[in-house]
Design a protein around this motif. Structure first.
Motif, PDB file in Angstrom:
ATOM      1  N   ILE A 246      29.227  31.400  33.268  1.00 19.25           N
ATOM      2  CA  ILE A 246      28.784  32.588  33.988  1.00 19.25           C
ATOM      3  C   ILE A 246      27.605  33.178  33.229  1.00 19.25           C
ATOM      4  O   ILE A 246      27.688  33.418  32.030  1.00 19.25           O
ATOM      5  CB  ILE A 246      29.921  33.625  34.107  1.00 19.25           C
ATOM      6  N   GLU A 247      26.505  33.404  33.938  1.00 21.41           N
ATOM      7  CA  GLU A 247      25.315  33.971  33.312  1.00 21.41           C
ATOM      8  C   GLU A 247      25.447  35.496  33.267  1.00 21.41           C
ATOM      9  O   GLU A 247      25.019  36.197  34.174  1.00 21.41           O
ATOM     10  CB  GLU A 247      24.067  33.556  34.084  1.00 21.41           C
ATOM     11  N   SER A 248      26.045  35.989  32.178  1.00 22.66           N
ATOM     12  CA  SER A 248      26.334  37.420  32.033  1.00 22.66           C
ATOM     13  C   SER A 248      25.079  38.270  32.079  1.00 22.66           C
ATOM     14  O   SER A 248      25.068  39.330  32.713  1.00 22.66           O
ATOM     15  CB  SER A 248      27.071  37.674  30.716  1.00 22.66           C
TER      16      SER A 248
ATOM     17  N   LYS B 177      30.860  38.961  28.968  1.00 29.14           N
ATOM     18  CA  LYS B 177      30.735  38.083  27.799  1.00 29.14           C
ATOM     19  C   LYS B 177      32.088  37.805  27.140  1.00 29.14           C
ATOM     20  O   LYS B 177      32.302  36.733  26.590  1.00 29.14           O
ATOM     21  CB  LYS B 177      29.799  38.699  26.749  1.00 29.14           C
ATOM     22  N   SER B 178      32.982  38.789  27.186  1.00 29.91           N
ATOM     23  CA  SER B 178      34.259  38.635  26.474  1.00 29.91           C
ATOM     24  C   SER B 178      35.468  38.662  27.403  1.00 29.91           C
ATOM     25  O   SER B 178      36.557  39.045  26.988  1.00 29.91           O
ATOM     26  CB  SER B 178      34.381  39.730  25.415  1.00 29.91           C
ATOM     27  N   SER B 179      35.295  38.241  28.662  1.00 25.98           N
ATOM     28  CA  SER B 179      36.386  38.318  29.640  1.00 25.98           C
ATOM     29  C   SER B 179      37.608  37.490  29.240  1.00 25.98           C
ATOM     30  O   SER B 179      38.742  37.918  29.444  1.00 25.98           O
ATOM     31  CB  SER B 179      35.895  37.910  31.026  1.00 25.98           C
ATOM     32  N   ALA B 180      37.393  36.333  28.650  1.00 24.87           N
ATOM     33  CA  ALA B 180      38.534  35.495  28.247  1.00 24.87           C
ATOM     34  C   ALA B 180      39.339  36.175  27.146  1.00 24.87           C
ATOM     35  O   ALA B 180      40.582  36.179  27.180  1.00 24.87           O
ATOM     36  CB  ALA B 180      38.041  34.131  27.788  1.00 24.87           C
ATOM     37  N   LYS B 181      38.658  36.776  26.183  1.00 30.40           N
ATOM     38  CA  LYS B 181      39.344  37.474  25.086  1.00 30.40           C
ATOM     39  C   LYS B 181      40.117  38.682  25.599  1.00 30.40           C
ATOM     40  O   LYS B 181      41.242  38.939  25.172  1.00 30.40           O
ATOM     41  CB  LYS B 181      38.333  37.915  24.019  1.00 30.40           C
ATOM     42  N   ILE B 182      39.489  39.441  26.521  1.00 27.30           N
ATOM     43  CA  ILE B 182      40.145  40.629  27.079  1.00 27.30           C
ATOM     44  C   ILE B 182      41.385  40.236  27.868  1.00 27.30           C
ATOM     45  O   ILE B 182      42.426  40.892  27.775  1.00 27.30           O
ATOM     46  CB  ILE B 182      39.159  41.428  27.960  1.00 27.30           C
TER      47      ILE B 182
ATOM     48  N   ILE C 183      35.300  46.799  36.562  1.00 27.83           N
ATOM     49  CA  ILE C 183      35.008  45.529  35.889  1.00 27.83           C
ATOM     50  C   ILE C 183      36.233  44.979  35.164  1.00 27.83           C
ATOM     51  O   ILE C 183      36.437  43.774  35.125  1.00 27.83           O
ATOM     52  CB  ILE C 183      33.773  45.657  34.955  1.00 27.83           C
ATOM     53  N   VAL C 184      37.064  45.856  34.618  1.00 28.97           N
ATOM     54  CA  VAL C 184      38.283  45.387  33.941  1.00 28.97           C
ATOM     55  C   VAL C 184      39.253  44.792  34.958  1.00 28.97           C
ATOM     56  O   VAL C 184      39.855  43.747  34.714  1.00 28.97           O
ATOM     57  CB  VAL C 184      38.946  46.539  33.137  1.00 28.97           C
ATOM     58  N   GLY C 185      39.358  45.439  36.120  1.00 30.44           N
ATOM     59  CA  GLY C 185      40.240  44.926  37.171  1.00 30.44           C
ATOM     60  C   GLY C 185      39.770  43.615  37.776  1.00 30.44           C
ATOM     61  O   GLY C 185      40.560  42.876  38.359  1.00 30.44           O
ATOM     62  N   THR C 186      38.474  43.318  37.636  1.00 34.96           N
ATOM     63  CA  THR C 186      37.953  42.066  38.189  1.00 34.96           C
ATOM     64  C   THR C 186      37.966  40.924  37.172  1.00 34.96           C
ATOM     65  O   THR C 186      37.515  39.821  37.500  1.00 34.96           O
ATOM     66  CB  THR C 186      36.514  42.235  38.725  1.00 34.96           C
ATOM     67  N   ILE C 187      38.489  41.163  35.976  1.00 33.36           N
ATOM     68  CA  ILE C 187      38.554  40.091  34.971  1.00 33.36           C
ATOM     69  C   ILE C 187      39.283  38.855  35.508  1.00 33.36           C
ATOM     70  O   ILE C 187      38.798  37.738  35.315  1.00 33.36           O
ATOM     71  CB  ILE C 187      39.168  40.585  33.649  1.00 33.36           C
TER      72      ILE C 187
ATOM     73  N   ASP D  98      38.618  33.269  37.094  1.00 31.46           N
ATOM     74  CA  ASP D  98      38.730  32.253  38.147  1.00 31.46           C
ATOM     75  C   ASP D  98      37.360  31.651  38.483  1.00 31.46           C
ATOM     76  O   ASP D  98      37.227  30.438  38.644  1.00 31.46           O
ATOM     77  CB  ASP D  98      39.365  32.879  39.391  1.00 31.46           C
ATOM     78  N   LEU D  99      36.332  32.489  38.584  1.00 28.46           N
ATOM     79  CA  LEU D  99      34.975  32.001  38.859  1.00 28.46           C
ATOM     80  C   LEU D  99      34.483  31.095  37.732  1.00 28.46           C
ATOM     81  O   LEU D  99      33.834  30.085  37.987  1.00 28.46           O
ATOM     82  CB  LEU D  99      34.005  33.175  39.041  1.00 28.46           C
ATOM     83  N   ARG D 100      34.789  31.473  36.493  1.00 22.72           N
ATOM     84  CA  ARG D 100      34.374  30.653  35.360  1.00 22.72           C
ATOM     85  C   ARG D 100      35.036  29.280  35.421  1.00 22.72           C
ATOM     86  O   ARG D 100      34.420  28.253  35.133  1.00 22.72           O
ATOM     87  CB  ARG D 100      34.719  31.349  34.041  1.00 22.72           C
TER      88      ARG D 100
END
Length: 192
Positions: free
Chosen positions: A39-41, A150-155, A22-26, A31-33
């Motif tokens: 994105i409906e987490s 939920k926090s992909s942008a921050k990560i 999941i971290v590697g797919t951030i 990009d999907l967002r």
């Protein structure tokens, strides 16, 4: 009690964490967002969890229906994990995904979170570990997936592209070792 084993849960959890990546797919999630908006987490996490648990219990029956066993599937799965690990380590793309028009259940829940590698891994793990420990590890991973979604942008901002690359390559090496172990422990059963 019920076959609960903390060590097994941690081991299975780490294997699933490496496979789900999941971290590697951030970068893909970001990009999907950008392409599809929100994105409906919750929906993606819940759907992925249901897919994984259903396949854990119904997958073996499905294999019997088509005339194969868990050990054969595990050996085949070790090859899938091997190629996934090569993708992560070398930064190449072996598996090509079809173009999507929405980022709801597809492609987030399936195939990004609960993809072919995850399904293969679940059946392979079932041949070695207690089902209750696998279910707990799935739930823990789905909670982690939800938090990351939920926090992909921050990560992404925190780790940067180089940090994400290092994490992806590290888990690729772990996954490669798991693939080799999976192959070695199941290939013997094919010739007995």
């Amino acid at each position: 009690m019920l076959g609960l084993d903390f060590k097994e849960i941690v081991t299975i959890g780490m294997v699933l964490f490496a496979v789900i990546d999941i971290v590697g797919t951030i970068p893909i999630i970001v990009d999907l967002r950008q392409k599809f908006g929100h994105i409906e987490s919750e929906k993606a996490s819940l759907a992925a969890g249901i897919i994984m648990i259903t396949f854990l219990f119904a997958g073996e029956e499905f294999l019997k229906l088509i005339g194969t066993d868990v050990h054969s599937f595990a050996v085949a799965g070790s090859f899938v994990l091997f190629f996934l690990a090569l993708e992560m380590i070398l930064g190449i793309r072996i598996y090509k995904e079809e173009a999507n028009t929405s980022a709801s259940i597809v492609p987030l829940a399936f195939p990004l979170i609960a993809g072919a590698g995850t399904m293969t891994t679940l059946l392979s793990l079932r041949s070695q570990y207690a089902s209750i420990n696998i279910v707990i590890a799935i739930i823990l991973n789905i909670i982690l997936v939800y938090v990351v979604l939920k926090s992909s942008a921050k990560i992404e901002k925190l780790l940067g592209k180089n940090g994400l690359g290092v994490i992806r390559k590290t888990f690729g090496v772990v996954l490669l070792a798991i693939a080799v172990k999976l192959f070695a422990s199941n290939v013997k059963a094919l010739f007995v």
